[in-house]
Enzyme design. Structure first.
Site, short mmCIF file in Angstrom:
data_model
loop_
_atom_site.label_atom_id
_atom_site.label_comp_id
_atom_site.label_asym_id
_atom_site.label_seq_id
_atom_site.Cartn_x
_atom_site.Cartn_y
_atom_site.Cartn_z
N CYS A 155 -5.11 10.26 -3.16
CA CYS A 155 -5.89 9.39 -4.06
C CYS A 155 -6.98 8.65 -3.29
O CYS A 155 -6.68 7.79 -2.46
CB CYS A 155 -4.93 8.42 -4.75
SG CYS A 155 -5.72 7.01 -5.53
N CYS A 197 -7.07 4.83 -3.82
CA CYS A 197 -5.93 4.21 -3.10
C CYS A 197 -6.33 3.95 -1.65
O CYS A 197 -6.04 2.88 -1.09
CB CYS A 197 -4.72 5.13 -3.14
SG CYS A 197 -4.12 5.56 -4.78
#
Length: 365
Positions: free
Chosen positions: A51, A54
């Site tokens: 991600c 993230c």
């Protein structure tokens, strides 16, 4: 060479940054027990290894002292990979499908609130403060707005909630964001002249104004002398970031570039005092070279590559890609060569963007 470039990408994606926010090496049960012992809530960063947002939170937001100070006072914080170990069941239990998702739980593991997606440091703190405020539940915010309340704190919190709500539906996200930004702009433009220059309304420029051409910014440019000197520096710090972003878009071709909007950009900088050290001079040179296109822009990028700041460099990388990725092979290679020449000296934070630009310019067409 392409294998080497892909290796650079992989290396960058595995790099970690020491975070100011104290993410503890605890199991889910241990985190709940620690929170109960310390009189705190549990904060769970539900993420995945692939991600991008993230990684941006881990690299750019959680290391900030102000974020860490806020987080460490209120939460026992842990990271959970939604695709590994107990994270698989946690993601299923709390119905997590987007990453990152930030869960705020009580010591009995019941959900108090959640936030979804990447946010800048100040916006992240504001969001968490809203989520923890019993007077700022979604129901109460909506009711207060419908009753006609238009206080700065209400608009700030309600708009933040609407943004978070919109992020849960990617299909309608862009249209909803436009509506939210328009709501905030309408609020600001309806204020009195005196209220427009109060610090409590500067949040409008932090997140909800996307271009220097928007009415709120045009008002400030035209009325800069009305702003009390005690408030001016705070507002200029905010607007400085907005003009940095505008410069990036004008260099990279993210916005249409004409001599007229370059002139407006230069005049705004002069009126607002945002180019007193010549920090935008290279950017303006690149914008004007972009009007000519072709070899002049490529040569200007080469000559300024090592003299520009990070955001201007991002504009160069994006501008070379956007302008020449559909050109003939010789032109594409010429543009890619400008980037290749600088790879060995490039800051690691820029390598990913540089490598992707090269791959795009040199890829099969």
């Amino acid at each position: 060479m392409k294998k080497i470039l892909f290796s650079v990408i992989c290396l960058m994606l595995t790099m970690t940054v020491q975070a100011q926010t104290n993410f503890r090496e605890l199991t889910f049960d241990q985190a709940a027990a620690a929170a109960k012992s310390e009189g705190k809530l549990v904060f769970v960063d539900v993420m995945t290894s692939w991600c991008g947002p993230c990684k941006m939170m881990a690299r750019d937001v959680f290391p900030q002292k102000k974020v860490g100070d806020f987080m460490n006072e209120k939460f026992v914080s842990i990271k959970i990979d939604a695709e590994k170990g107990e994270g698989i069941q946690i993601a299923k239990t709390y119905n997590v499908h987007s990453y990152p998702t930030f869960l705020i739980l009580n010591t009995e593991k019941s959900e108090v609130a959640r936030s979804v997606g990447y946010k800048e440091g100040d916006s992240f703190i504001t969001e968490l403060q809203r989520l923890l405020d019993p007077e700022s539940t979604p129901e109460k915010l909506r009711a207060r707005y419908k009753r006609g309340e238009r206080t700065p704190s209400l608009i700030k919190n309600y708009a933040s909630y609407l943004y978070d709500e919109a992020s849960n539906n990617r299909r309608s996200f862009e249209s909803r964001v436009k509506e939210i930004n328009q709501m905030v702009t309408d609020y600001y433009m309806a204020l009195s002249d005196a209220d427009k220059v109060k610090p409590e309304n500067f949040f409008v420029f932090n997140k909800y104004v996307k271009s220097t051409e928007e009415p709120a910014v045009r008002y400030i440019v035209e009325n800069i002398k009305k702003i009390p000197s005690s408030n001016r520096q705070e507002l200029m710090d905010i607007l400085s970031k907005l003009y940095d972003n505008e410069e990036y878009f004008l260099i990279s071709g993210g916005r249409p570039v004409t001599q007229e909007n370059i002139n407006t950009f230069k005049n705004d900088l002069k009126v607002l005092g945002l180019n007193d050290k010549g920090q935008h001079d290279h950017g303006i040179t690149l914008m004007e070279a972009g009007l000519t296109g072709g070899d002049i822009f490529i040569q200007t990028c080469r000559s300024l590559f090592n003299q520009v700041n990070e955001l201007q460099l991002s504009g160069i990388l994006g501008g070379l890609n956007a302008r020449f990725s559909k050109s003939d092979e010789a032109t594409r290679k010429k543009a890619a060569r400008v980037i290749r020449e600088q790879l060995k000296d490039m800051d690691v934070n820029m390598l990913y963007t540089a490598v992707m630009s090269i791959l795009d310019l040199e890829g099969s067409h």
